[in-house]
Motif scaffolding. Structure first.
Motif, PDB file in Angstrom:
ATOM      1  N   ALA A 230       0.746  -1.091   0.020  1.00 33.41           N
ATOM      2  CA  ALA A 230      -0.005   0.041  -0.055  1.00 33.41           C
ATOM      3  C   ALA A 230       0.793   1.203  -0.108  1.00 33.41           C
ATOM      4  O   ALA A 230       0.356   2.279  -0.438  1.00 33.41           O
ATOM      5  CB  ALA A 230      -0.966   0.142   1.259  1.00 33.41           C
ATOM      6  N   ASP A 231       2.238   1.026   0.397  1.00 27.74           N
ATOM      7  CA  ASP A 231       3.033   2.268   0.519  1.00 27.74           C
ATOM      8  C   ASP A 231       3.736   2.327  -0.696  1.00 27.74           C
ATOM      9  O   ASP A 231       4.722   3.237  -0.770  1.00 27.74           O
ATOM     10  CB  ASP A 231       3.957   2.119   1.665  1.00 27.74           C
ATOM     11  N   ALA A 232       3.749   1.606  -1.753  1.00 24.61           N
ATOM     12  CA  ALA A 232       4.445   1.726  -3.153  1.00 24.61           C
ATOM     13  C   ALA A 232       4.337   3.103  -3.680  1.00 24.61           C
ATOM     14  O   ALA A 232       3.228   3.444  -3.800  1.00 24.61           O
ATOM     15  CB  ALA A 232       4.210   0.399  -3.892  1.00 24.61           C
ATOM     16  N   SER A 233       5.424   3.575  -4.058  1.00 22.50           N
ATOM     17  CA  SER A 233       5.276   5.060  -4.534  1.00 22.50           C
ATOM     18  C   SER A 233       6.001   4.994  -5.874  1.00 22.50           C
ATOM     19  O   SER A 233       6.465   5.955  -6.619  1.00 22.50           O
ATOM     20  CB  SER A 233       6.060   5.919  -3.802  1.00 22.50           C
ATOM     21  N   GLY A 234       6.678   3.822  -6.458  1.00 18.05           N
ATOM     22  CA  GLY A 234       7.156   3.915  -7.957  1.00 18.05           C
ATOM     23  C   GLY A 234       8.407   2.848  -7.684  1.00 18.05           C
ATOM     24  O   GLY A 234       8.685   2.380  -6.622  1.00 18.05           O
ATOM     25  N   PHE A 235       9.141   2.715  -8.752  1.00 17.15           N
ATOM     26  CA  PHE A 235      10.028   1.632  -8.876  1.00 17.15           C
ATOM     27  C   PHE A 235      11.293   2.212  -8.725  1.00 17.15           C
ATOM     28  O   PHE A 235      11.764   3.219  -8.946  1.00 17.15           O
ATOM     29  CB  PHE A 235      10.050   0.732 -10.200  1.00 17.15           C
ATOM     30  N   VAL A 236      12.286   1.218  -8.478  1.00 19.09           N
ATOM     31  CA  VAL A 236      13.922   1.664  -8.247  1.00 19.09           C
ATOM     32  C   VAL A 236      14.226   1.194  -9.623  1.00 19.09           C
ATOM     33  O   VAL A 236      14.175   0.057  -9.954  1.00 19.09           O
ATOM     34  CB  VAL A 236      14.386   1.053  -7.111  1.00 19.09           C
ATOM     35  N   PRO A 237      15.006   1.808 -10.613  1.00 17.57           N
ATOM     36  CA  PRO A 237      15.434   1.473 -11.658  1.00 17.57           C
ATOM     37  C   PRO A 237      16.641   0.335 -11.358  1.00 17.57           C
ATOM     38  O   PRO A 237      17.528   0.744 -10.371  1.00 17.57           O
ATOM     39  CB  PRO A 237      16.228   2.921 -12.337  1.00 17.57           C
ATOM     40  N   GLY A 238      16.646  -0.608 -12.292  1.00 19.12           N
ATOM     41  CA  GLY A 238      17.898  -1.461 -11.968  1.00 19.12           C
ATOM     42  C   GLY A 238      18.480  -1.833 -13.449  1.00 19.12           C
ATOM     43  O   GLY A 238      17.909  -1.288 -14.513  1.00 19.12           O
ATOM     44  N   SER A 239      19.150  -2.901 -13.521  1.00 22.35           N
ATOM     45  CA  SER A 239      19.634  -3.412 -14.678  1.00 22.35           C
ATOM     46  C   SER A 239      20.385  -4.816 -14.493  1.00 22.35           C
ATOM     47  O   SER A 239      20.362  -5.275 -13.319  1.00 22.35           O
ATOM     48  CB  SER A 239      20.895  -2.415 -15.239  1.00 22.35           C
ATOM     49  N   GLY A 240      20.737  -5.321 -15.438  1.00 22.93           N
ATOM     50  CA  GLY A 240      21.405  -6.772 -15.465  1.00 22.93           C
ATOM     51  C   GLY A 240      21.104  -7.676 -16.539  1.00 22.93           C
ATOM     52  O   GLY A 240      20.863  -7.194 -17.769  1.00 22.93           O
ATOM     53  N   ALA A 241      21.299  -8.912 -16.486  1.00 31.75           N
ATOM     54  CA  ALA A 241      20.976  -9.624 -17.784  1.00 31.75           C
ATOM     55  C   ALA A 241      20.470 -11.120 -17.152  1.00 31.75           C
ATOM     56  O   ALA A 241      21.046 -11.624 -16.078  1.00 31.75           O
ATOM     57  CB  ALA A 241      21.967  -9.929 -18.620  1.00 31.75           C
ATOM     58  N   GLY A 242      19.722 -11.915 -18.018  1.00 36.74           N
ATOM     59  CA  GLY A 242      19.304 -13.270 -17.691  1.00 36.74           C
ATOM     60  C   GLY A 242      19.315 -14.299 -19.031  1.00 36.74           C
ATOM     61  O   GLY A 242      19.293 -13.506 -20.262  1.00 36.74           O
ATOM     62  N   ALA A 243      19.814 -15.387 -18.784  1.00 38.43           N
ATOM     63  CA  ALA A 243      19.937 -16.133 -19.940  1.00 38.43           C
ATOM     64  C   ALA A 243      19.595 -17.538 -20.037  1.00 38.43           C
ATOM     65  O   ALA A 243      19.726 -17.927 -18.639  1.00 38.43           O
ATOM     66  CB  ALA A 243      21.329 -16.239 -20.627  1.00 38.43           C
ATOM     67  N   PHE A 244      19.102 -18.030 -21.086  1.00 36.19           N
ATOM     68  CA  PHE A 244      18.642 -19.635 -20.807  1.00 36.19           C
ATOM     69  C   PHE A 244      18.903 -20.283 -22.229  1.00 36.19           C
ATOM     70  O   PHE A 244      18.680 -19.795 -23.216  1.00 36.19           O
ATOM     71  CB  PHE A 244      17.218 -19.565 -20.557  1.00 36.19           C
ATOM     72  N   VAL A 245      19.393 -21.676 -21.994  1.00 39.14           N
ATOM     73  CA  VAL A 245      19.654 -22.534 -23.251  1.00 39.14           C
ATOM     74  C   VAL A 245      18.227 -23.295 -23.061  1.00 39.14           C
ATOM     75  O   VAL A 245      18.001 -23.867 -22.306  1.00 39.14           O
ATOM     76  CB  VAL A 245      20.805 -23.362 -22.950  1.00 39.14           C
ATOM     77  N   LEU A 246      17.829 -23.199 -24.270  1.00 35.39           N
ATOM     78  CA  LEU A 246      16.547 -23.969 -25.019  1.00 35.39           C
ATOM     79  C   LEU A 246      17.037 -25.071 -25.865  1.00 35.39           C
ATOM     80  O   LEU A 246      17.848 -24.832 -26.832  1.00 35.39           O
ATOM     81  CB  LEU A 246      15.382 -23.260 -25.510  1.00 35.39           C
ATOM     82  N   GLU A 247      16.503 -26.356 -25.739  1.00 31.54           N
ATOM     83  CA  GLU A 247      16.735 -27.491 -26.768  1.00 31.54           C
ATOM     84  C   GLU A 247      15.444 -28.505 -26.506  1.00 31.54           C
ATOM     85  O   GLU A 247      14.530 -28.183 -25.686  1.00 31.54           O
ATOM     86  CB  GLU A 247      17.991 -28.266 -26.571  1.00 31.54           C
ATOM     87  N   SER A 248      15.442 -29.405 -27.557  1.00 28.15           N
ATOM     88  CA  SER A 248      14.289 -30.333 -27.413  1.00 28.15           C
ATOM     89  C   SER A 248      14.514 -31.482 -26.298  1.00 28.15           C
ATOM     90  O   SER A 248      15.591 -31.383 -26.024  1.00 28.15           O
ATOM     91  CB  SER A 248      14.173 -31.026 -28.773  1.00 28.15           C
ATOM     92  N   LEU A 249      13.283 -31.791 -26.097  1.00 22.66           N
ATOM     93  CA  LEU A 249      13.261 -32.611 -24.850  1.00 22.66           C
ATOM     94  C   LEU A 249      14.198 -33.955 -25.301  1.00 22.66           C
ATOM     95  O   LEU A 249      15.057 -34.486 -24.435  1.00 22.66           O
ATOM     96  CB  LEU A 249      12.171 -33.030 -24.412  1.00 22.66           C
ATOM     97  N   GLU A 250      14.112 -34.416 -26.688  1.00 26.25           N
ATOM     98  CA  GLU A 250      14.732 -35.564 -26.877  1.00 26.25           C
ATOM     99  C   GLU A 250      16.272 -35.297 -27.030  1.00 26.25           C
ATOM    100  O   GLU A 250      16.983 -36.098 -26.449  1.00 26.25           O
ATOM    101  CB  GLU A 250      14.486 -35.691 -28.429  1.00 26.25           C
ATOM    102  N   SER A 251      16.875 -33.977 -27.127  1.00 31.49           N
ATOM    103  CA  SER A 251      18.327 -33.802 -27.460  1.00 31.49           C
ATOM    104  C   SER A 251      18.666 -33.996 -25.806  1.00 31.49           C
ATOM    105  O   SER A 251      19.751 -34.306 -25.860  1.00 31.49           O
ATOM    106  CB  SER A 251      18.390 -32.546 -27.981  1.00 31.49           C
ATOM    107  N   ALA A 252      17.884 -33.197 -25.098  1.00 32.37           N
ATOM    108  CA  ALA A 252      18.247 -33.023 -23.654  1.00 32.37           C
ATOM    109  C   ALA A 252      18.622 -34.441 -22.995  1.00 32.37           C
ATOM    110  O   ALA A 252      19.581 -34.472 -22.262  1.00 32.37           O
ATOM    111  CB  ALA A 252      17.535 -32.336 -22.892  1.00 32.37           C
ATOM    112  N   GLN A 253      17.740 -35.274 -23.185  1.00 35.91           N
ATOM    113  CA  GLN A 253      17.484 -36.781 -22.563  1.00 35.91           C
ATOM    114  C   GLN A 253      18.755 -37.382 -23.312  1.00 35.91           C
ATOM    115  O   GLN A 253      19.344 -38.188 -22.561  1.00 35.91           O
ATOM    116  CB  GLN A 253      16.330 -37.478 -22.859  1.00 35.91           C
ATOM    117  N   GLU A 254      19.059 -37.275 -24.556  1.00 32.65           N
ATOM    118  CA  GLU A 254      20.262 -37.887 -25.341  1.00 32.65           C
ATOM    119  C   GLU A 254      21.302 -37.525 -24.513  1.00 32.65           C
ATOM    120  O   GLU A 254      22.381 -38.451 -24.484  1.00 32.65           O
ATOM    121  CB  GLU A 254      20.261 -37.845 -26.748  1.00 32.65           C
ATOM    122  N   ARG A 255      21.523 -36.301 -24.441  1.00 34.35           N
ATOM    123  CA  ARG A 255      22.853 -35.852 -23.837  1.00 34.35           C
ATOM    124  C   ARG A 255      22.855 -35.771 -22.242  1.00 34.35           C
ATOM    125  O   ARG A 255      24.031 -35.824 -21.687  1.00 34.35           O
ATOM    126  CB  ARG A 255      23.028 -34.154 -24.058  1.00 34.35           C
TER     127      ARG A 255
END
Length: 423
Positions: A230-255
């Protein structure tokens, strides 16, 4: 037939933790990366708080050579390179050696909002002073939107689609969904996806001018009222990065790869800046449609959702977002899923917010916990009337999650929503 797509690698550069181990520990403990920045005070910012990752010189040299770092000052590209390379390593995928062929089955979709703001400023001054020849050979790649994907592409030797997207706060979530479609269609074996954002006054100043950042806690950075308060008055600016590797389920299971989560599907739309939506305000009808469409394409019932990683920004729009979730899911009160927002610990990481928050969501699904909502003791009364406060935990909870949802809503009335499931 569409391939099933999973996440097998994660990388994170956040204000409260660089690297998966440090970040996971921080979000479990509710550790904030928000701090008072004298530079913003000296520049007469209303909000003199910020949240930026701490990257020391030794850390930079783990990823880039001295030659690459010469005249290099793009924080967003640096964050993206670290997060992206860490995600690839976490997935157990090795970059191609310089003398080898490119990795034709590995692509990159890594987005940003504005790239190389400090480099732009440096370039403007040098041009105005008549020193254009002193700009250096990397000024272009440090300032183009695809700079981060280009840097990663070269470091990895990626030979499939290497590109960048840009959709404000929805960039990271959109990048994941674009990569998901590419893998599902059989167009690549691996996709490295994510998003990044520069830090500092030249990227944050516009938001201060818009008066969407908080000005009440400059002398108390650890007490900034968080999302849903209820006391929120705006956001604090931030920065950074996030990353993820995607692959097929079949490939992941094989590896024999670690499988963090399966991506069941998602949706992207735009409110058209109509019916209450604008360049900066979301259209509630579009948000609800995006959530419902994500459920539909992923063949997920609203009753299956155990947890929501909200966009929630600690602004006046938080109650509206909660209301949209209740309508889209048809769930209220104690029947509502767990919900939290990372922005109480990292600030609003802008174009990096979707990817940073997706990493936090995947860690919760994989490890079985819900991180606390920081500085949310005084729950907004409208939110309290819609959902049970026990679903907005103030302490980390160990709990088994099976199906979760992440949504991001960005400037330009753009929305992205994705659903993950534990395997």
């Amino acid at each position: 037939m569409k391939k099933r797509v999973v996440i097998t690698g994660l990388g994170i550069v956040a204000p409260n933790g660089v690297g998966i181990s440090a970040f996971s520990d921080a979000i479990k403990k509710g550790i904030s990366g928000i701090e008072f920045l004298p530079e913003l005070r000296d520049l007469n910012f209303s909000c003199q708080l910020g949240a930026a990752p701490k990257i020391f010189e030794e850390k930079k040299r783990e990823y880039l050579t001295d030659l690459q770092l010469r005249n290099f000052n793009s924080s967003g590209i640096l964050y993206g390179v670290i997060a992206g390379m860490d995600a690839l390593k976490d997935a157990g995928i090795k970059p191609a050696l310089p003398e080898e062929e490119a990795l034709w089955d590995l692509g990159i979709i890594f987005g940003t909002g504005i790239s190389g703001v400090d480099k732009f400023r440096e370039a403007i001054h040098k041009i105005d002073d008549g020193n254009v020849r002193r700009l250096g050979s990397t000024s272009v790649v440090q300032t183009m939107t695809s700079g981060v994907s280009a840097y990663l592409g070269g470091l990895i030797g990626a030979g499939n689609m290497v590109t960048a997207n840009s959709s404000a706060c929805a960039t990271g979530t959109e990048a994941l969904l674009m990569g998901y479609e590419h893998i599902a269609a059989g167009k690549a074996k691996y996709m490295l996806c994510g998003s990044t954002s520069d830090s500092g006054p030249y990227i944050w100043g516009g938001f201060d001018a818009m008066k969407v950042t908080t000005y009440k806690y400059n002398d108390a950075p650890n007490e900034v009222a968080g999302p849903m308060s209820a006391d929120a008055s705006g956001f604090v600016p931030g920065s950074g990065a996030g990353a993820f590797v995607l692959e097929s389920l079949e490939s992941a299971q094989e590896r024999g790869a670690t499988i963090y989560a399966e991506i069941l599907g998602g949706a992207i739309n735009n409110g058209g800046q109509r019916n209450g939506g604008s360049m900066t305000a979301p259209n509630s009808s579009a948000i609800q449609k995006c959530i419902k469409d994500a459920l539909k394409v992923s063949n997920t019932a609203a009753s299956e959702i155990d947890y929501i990683n909200g966009h929630l920004t600690a602004t006046i729009k938080d109650p509206d977002e909660i209301e949209n979730w209740t309508h889209a899911l048809g769930r209220k009160g104690k029947d509502f899923p767990y919900i939290n927002s990372l922005k109480g610990m990292t600030g609003h990481c802008l174009s990096a917010s979707g990817s940073v928050e997706i990493v936090s969501a995947i860690l919760q699904l994989h490890e079985g916990f819900v991180f606390p909502n920081v500085n949310r003791e005084n729950l907004h009364p409208k939110i309290a009337s819609l959902i049970s406060s026990e679903k907005i935990s103030l302490k980390m909870q160990k709990t088994s999650l099976q199906t979760i949802v992440k949504a991001s809503f960005g400037f330009g009335d753009v929305n992205a929503c994705v659903i993950f499931k534990k395997i």
